[in-house]
Scaffold this motif. Structure first.
Motif, mmCIF file in Angstrom:
data_model
loop_
_atom_site.group_PDB
_atom_site.id
_atom_site.type_symbol
_atom_site.label_atom_id
_atom_site.label_comp_id
_atom_site.label_asym_id
_atom_site.label_seq_id
_atom_site.Cartn_x
_atom_site.Cartn_y
_atom_site.Cartn_z
ATOM 1 N N SER A 59 0.869 -1.172 0.004
ATOM 2 C CA SER A 59 -0.135 0.000 0.103
ATOM 3 C C SER A 59 0.663 1.221 -0.028
ATOM 4 C CB SER A 59 -1.076 -0.069 1.235
ATOM 5 O OG SER A 59 -1.854 -1.232 1.258
ATOM 6 N N PHE A 90 -6.796 -1.277 5.334
ATOM 7 C CA PHE A 90 -6.279 -0.554 6.164
ATOM 8 C C PHE A 90 -7.019 0.861 5.890
ATOM 9 C CE2 PHE A 90 -2.971 -3.554 5.745
ATOM 10 C CZ PHE A 90 -2.965 -3.989 6.850
ATOM 11 N N ASN A 91 -7.776 1.552 7.044
ATOM 12 C CA ASN A 91 -8.295 2.730 6.969
ATOM 13 C C ASN A 91 -7.450 4.004 6.737
ATOM 14 O OD1 ASN A 91 -11.037 1.502 7.377
ATOM 15 N ND2 ASN A 91 -10.790 1.936 9.634
ATOM 16 N N GLU A 92 -6.546 4.053 7.234
ATOM 17 C CA GLU A 92 -5.584 5.257 7.241
ATOM 18 C C GLU A 92 -4.883 5.080 5.518
ATOM 19 O OE1 GLU A 92 -5.301 2.938 9.387
ATOM 20 O OE2 GLU A 92 -5.779 3.962 11.175
ATOM 21 N N ILE A 93 -4.683 4.164 5.207
ATOM 22 C CA ILE A 93 -3.953 4.008 3.759
ATOM 23 C C ILE A 93 -5.199 4.188 2.835
ATOM 24 C CG2 ILE A 93 -3.130 2.457 2.218
ATOM 25 C CD1 ILE A 93 -1.305 1.253 4.722
ATOM 26 N N THR A 94 -6.270 3.739 3.180
ATOM 27 C CA THR A 94 -7.413 3.905 2.124
ATOM 28 C C THR A 94 -7.831 5.487 2.051
ATOM 29 O OG1 THR A 94 -8.103 1.779 2.606
ATOM 30 C CG2 THR A 94 -9.690 3.193 1.425
ATOM 31 N N SER A 95 -7.800 5.987 3.325
ATOM 32 C CA SER A 95 -8.044 7.389 3.439
ATOM 33 C C SER A 95 -7.232 8.402 2.525
ATOM 34 C CB SER A 95 -8.270 7.863 4.770
ATOM 35 O OG SER A 95 -8.220 9.155 4.971
ATOM 36 N N ILE A 96 -5.788 7.955 2.683
ATOM 37 C CA ILE A 96 -4.870 8.562 1.979
ATOM 38 C C ILE A 96 -4.882 8.533 0.592
ATOM 39 C CG2 ILE A 96 -2.426 8.776 1.595
ATOM 40 C CD1 ILE A 96 -1.787 7.994 4.374
ATOM 41 N N CYS A 99 -7.895 10.851 -0.638
ATOM 42 C CA CYS A 99 -7.333 12.112 -0.574
ATOM 43 C C CYS A 99 -6.821 12.368 -2.060
ATOM 44 C CB CYS A 99 -6.515 12.409 0.698
ATOM 45 S SG CYS A 99 -7.687 12.546 2.109
#
Length: 171
Positions: A59, A90-96, A99
């Motif tokens: 990711s 992974f929520n953080e990676i998907t969120s990035i 964005c």
């Protein structure tokens, strides 16, 4: 520890009994079972850590690749392809990545607005230039030869020149 019914308070009676020990082989089987269970749990944890770290690493490489493409101006390719998004848990990676996709779409929209703006300006500036050019060619070729028409033409050229200058000042 028991407290007998004695009138003196603070007296405590301590007794000990012998505990029956488990046979040696039972104790060893229990210890061996705990050891095997512990080793299996460690192996399972290591396997889980391997797959999670592999997914996180992939990711992060994806984020790096996408941001590199965006920095080079490659805005046509979407950040996500349908199947790859499902692989990222992974929520953080998907969120990035979400964005980055929003940023890509915003950059595309900005580029489109810039292109429309430049096309509009180009058209608005060419119109008076074309009129001026047409009248000057008409004067040069002798199509307009009457003194009054020449004055009218020069007056129109002056108006269009002033209009062009005003448009440039506005910009």
């Amino acid at each position: 520890i028991t407290s007998p019914n004695i009138e003196r308070k603070g007296t405590v009676l301590v007794t000990r009994t012998l505990r029956k020990e488990k046979p040696f082989f039972v104790r060893n089987i229990l210890q061996l079972s705990v050891l095997v269970l512990f080793i299996v749990l460690i192996i399972a944890a290591l396997i889980l850590i391997y797959f999670i770290s592999k997914n996180i690493s992939a990711s992060i490489v994806k984020i790096e690749k996408v941001s590199q493409e965006l920095s080079e101006g490659n805005l046509e390719k979407p950040v996500f392809s349908g199947s790859k998004r499902e692989l990222l848990h992974f929520n953080e990676i998907t969120s990035i990545l979400d964005c980055l996709e929003k940023m890509r779409l915003s950059l595309l929209e900005g580029q489109e607005r810039k292109n429309k703006f430049l096309m509009g300006i180009s058209h608005d500036l060419r119109t008076p230039v074309s009129i001026i050019k047409g009248y000057i060619e008409a004067l040069k070729d002798g199509v307009i030869n009457d003194v009054e028409e020449i004055k009218e033409t020069l007056s129109l050229v002056t108006v269009k020149t002033n209009q062009l200058e005003s448009m440039i000042d506005t910009l």
